[in-house]
Design an enzyme around this catalytic site. Structure first.
Site, PDB file in Angstrom:
ATOM      1  N   ASP A 100      23.633  30.898  59.591  1.00 19.47           N
ATOM      2  CA  ASP A 100      22.464  30.709  60.442  1.00 19.47           C
ATOM      3  C   ASP A 100      21.349  30.084  59.600  1.00 19.47           C
ATOM      4  O   ASP A 100      20.670  30.771  58.848  1.00 19.47           O
ATOM      5  CB  ASP A 100      22.038  32.064  61.029  1.00 19.47           C
ATOM      6  CG  ASP A 100      20.805  31.959  61.916  1.00 19.47           C
ATOM      7  OD1 ASP A 100      20.082  30.947  61.833  1.00 19.47           O
ATOM      8  OD2 ASP A 100      20.548  32.903  62.685  1.00 19.47           O
TER       9      ASP A 100
ATOM     10  N   PHE B 132      18.513  38.589  61.754  1.00 18.36           N
ATOM     11  CA  PHE B 132      17.971  38.135  63.033  1.00 18.36           C
ATOM     12  C   PHE B 132      18.686  36.859  63.448  1.00 18.36           C
ATOM     13  O   PHE B 132      18.668  35.862  62.734  1.00 18.36           O
ATOM     14  CB  PHE B 132      16.462  37.866  62.969  1.00 18.36           C
ATOM     15  CG  PHE B 132      15.887  37.488  64.306  1.00 18.36           C
ATOM     16  CD1 PHE B 132      15.620  38.462  65.264  1.00 18.36           C
ATOM     17  CD2 PHE B 132      15.648  36.163  64.638  1.00 18.36           C
ATOM     18  CE1 PHE B 132      15.122  38.118  66.522  1.00 18.36           C
ATOM     19  CE2 PHE B 132      15.148  35.809  65.890  1.00 18.36           C
ATOM     20  CZ  PHE B 132      14.885  36.784  66.827  1.00 18.36           C
TER      21      PHE B 132
ATOM     22  N   LYS C 188      14.673  25.722  65.406  1.00 19.04           N
ATOM     23  CA  LYS C 188      13.293  25.701  64.902  1.00 19.04           C
ATOM     24  C   LYS C 188      12.776  24.308  64.548  1.00 19.04           C
ATOM     25  O   LYS C 188      12.340  23.581  65.422  1.00 19.04           O
ATOM     26  CB  LYS C 188      13.147  26.692  63.739  1.00 19.04           C
ATOM     27  CG  LYS C 188      13.190  28.149  64.243  1.00 19.04           C
ATOM     28  CD  LYS C 188      12.400  29.105  63.394  1.00 19.04           C
ATOM     29  CE  LYS C 188      12.076  30.382  64.137  1.00 19.04           C
ATOM     30  NZ  LYS C 188      13.200  31.309  64.311  1.00 19.04           N
TER      31      LYS C 188
HETATM   32  C1  PLP Z   1      14.113  32.033  65.125  1.00 13.39           C
HETATM   33  C2  PLP Z   1      15.490  32.367  64.708  1.00 13.39           C
HETATM   34  C3  PLP Z   1      16.523  32.527  65.640  1.00 13.39           C
HETATM   35  C4  PLP Z   1      16.291  32.432  67.132  1.00 13.39           C
HETATM   36  O1  PLP Z   1      15.798  31.200  67.519  1.00 13.39           O
HETATM   37  P1  PLP Z   1      15.069  31.047  68.951  1.00 13.39           P
HETATM   38  O2  PLP Z   1      14.816  29.582  69.047  1.00 13.39           O
HETATM   39  O3  PLP Z   1      13.827  31.873  68.886  1.00 13.39           O
HETATM   40  O4  PLP Z   1      16.004  31.535  69.977  1.00 13.39           O
HETATM   41  C5  PLP Z   1      17.791  32.810  65.176  1.00 13.39           C
HETATM   42  N1  PLP Z   1      18.040  32.914  63.855  1.00 13.39           N
HETATM   43  C6  PLP Z   1      17.068  32.770  62.934  1.00 13.39           C
HETATM   44  C7  PLP Z   1      17.412  32.882  61.487  1.00 13.39           C
HETATM   45  C8  PLP Z   1      15.766  32.507  63.326  1.00 13.39           C
HETATM   46  O5  PLP Z   1      14.796  32.383  62.417  1.00 13.39           O
END
Ligand code: PLP
Length: 400
Positions: free
Chosen positions: A223, A139, A252
């Site tokens: 990420d 994700f 986050k």
């Molecule tokens: C939450 C998340 C995203 C996306 O972040 P948003 O602020 O919701 O756009 C991308 N990568 C990871 C691993 C996440 O947990």
């Protein structure tokens, strides 16, 4: 009509329905507790999905936000502000990267990283080198670029076409090596697939990706949007494995609850996005920057990384114990204060979340069948123990 019912009725009429129906209106928070509009108190074991890393209404964060709001809320990227420059300095020092670009969310940090690596090769005349390798079940966010590297069809359905990405199984180094080629610009991965169900990268996998990237001149994008900011006991999870990526994305918890994202990169990529090639109105906003700086200061001054390791060990042992005693949970996964309990087949995750909420504890679902625990790094030991006793009791009730 009560104020709560009125809000629920208006929400149903005027809010877009992409989040599904909601039945609780939250009003305020303090530390690891939040209260709803009916005065009901909940112990927060999810922190707005790993965002409120200092808990709610942390006095030093609140003071920093108020102070900056009284000085300068916004500028444009035509000017510098001290909070933003200092934040870049701090994040580069903490991550070992050399350059910071700021945006407003995780998905925008992913976008910046993808644009960065493509533009780098474009400027070297390698215009064919734009493919990205990503992993099944990953994700990375919801804009079209970030969705293209996300590896879960439930998020992508109906939004295509998206191209230029090859997905391979998470943890499979041989499949990754096979997918590499002269047209690959980058490999992007989470070190722990959090939204996908809290799958920790298998031993050697991230170091193996580093090696594959270095050998082929491909960039490694890590990420750390959910795993960063000390969530697993080191500032970045990849640092606990001694793996240094070329690009790190964060969001986050970065602003302690104020929206901000960052794309940090190695010096080799410092010139890849020349002036005018990328930008955003709000990115690096002084308010969000001041909030992030204050969050970093509290993390450091209060020793929250060490605390996360300690609390993480407690959480691990309690959850393992529940797996032993409750047939409705069949496994535990995760690290530090990013942990999941895997529910047995036949247990409806949403029902479990609602039962826990009715018992006064907030958690979320990750993947299709995992109860996710991401409490604030400031949660008290007694509070965490209290919350886990409630989880233990509710799991017993679900099993009966
Ligand atoms: C939450 C998340 C995203 C996306 O972040 P948003 O602020 O919701 O756009 C991308 N990568 C990871 C691993 C996440 O947990």
């Amino acid at each position: 009509m009560s104020a709560t019912n009125d809000l629920l009725a208006v929400a149903e009429k005027n809010l877009y329905g992409n989040y599904g129906p909601r039945s609780v209106v939250l009003e305020r928070g303090e530390g690891s507790f939040v209260w709803d509009s009916e005065g009901q108190r909940y112990l927060d074991l999810y922190s707005g999905i790993a965002v409120s890393v200092l808990g709610h209404a942390h006095p030093r964060l609140t003071a920093a936000i108020c102070e900056q709001a009284g000085k300068l809320l916004h500028q444009t990227n035509y000017f510098l502000t001290a909070p933003n420059v200092r934040l870049a300095e701090r994040l580069c020092a903490l991550t070992g990267m050399q350059r910071a670009f700021f945006c407003n969310s995780g998905t925008e940090a992913t976008e910046a990283a993808l644009k960065l690596v493509r533009r780098h090769f474009f400027d070297r005349g390698q215009t064919e080198r734009h493919r990205v390798i990503a992993f099944d079940n990953a994700f990375h966010g919801r804009t079209l670029g970030a969705l293209s590297v996300t590896g879960q069809s439930k998020y992508k359905e109906g939004f295509g076409p998206m191209g230029g990405v090859t997905h391979v199984p998470f943890g499979d180094l041989e499949a990754t090596a096979r997918a590499l080629g002269p047209d690959v610009a980058a490999i992007i991965t989470e070190p722990i697939q959090a939204e996908g169900g809290i799958f920790v990268a298998p031993p050697g996998f991230l170091a193996g990706l580093r090696r594959l990237c270095s050998e082929s001149g491909t960039f490694l994008i890590m990420d750390e949007i959910q795993t960063g900011m000390g969530r697993t006991g080191s500032f970045l999870y990849s640092q606990s494995l001694d793996v240094r990526p070329d690009v790190v994305t964060m969001a986050k918890a970065l602003g302690g609850g104020v929206p901000i994202g960052a794309m940090l990169c190695d010096g080799a990529l410092a010139a890849a996005l020349p002036p005018g090639s990328h930008g955003t109105t709000f990115g690096g906003n002084p308010l969000a920057s001041a909030a992030a700086l204050a969050t970093l200061t509290v993390l450091e001054q209060d020793g929250l990384l060490a605390r996360c390791q300690e609390l993480g060990a407690l959480l691990t042992s309690r959850l393992d114990d529940m797996v032993q005693r409750h047939p409705v949970v069949v496994g535990r996964r995760g690290a530090g204060l990013l942990q999941g309990l895997v529910l047995a087949d036949g247990i409806v995750p949403k029902d479990a979340v609602v039962r826990l909420r009715e018992a006064g504890v907030l958690v979320t679902i990750a993947g299709s069948n995992v109860l996710r625990f991401t409490p604030a790094l400031t949660i008290g030991i007694a509070e965490l123990e209290e919350g886990l006793r409630v989880v233990d009791r509710v799991l017993g009730e679900i099993g009966r």
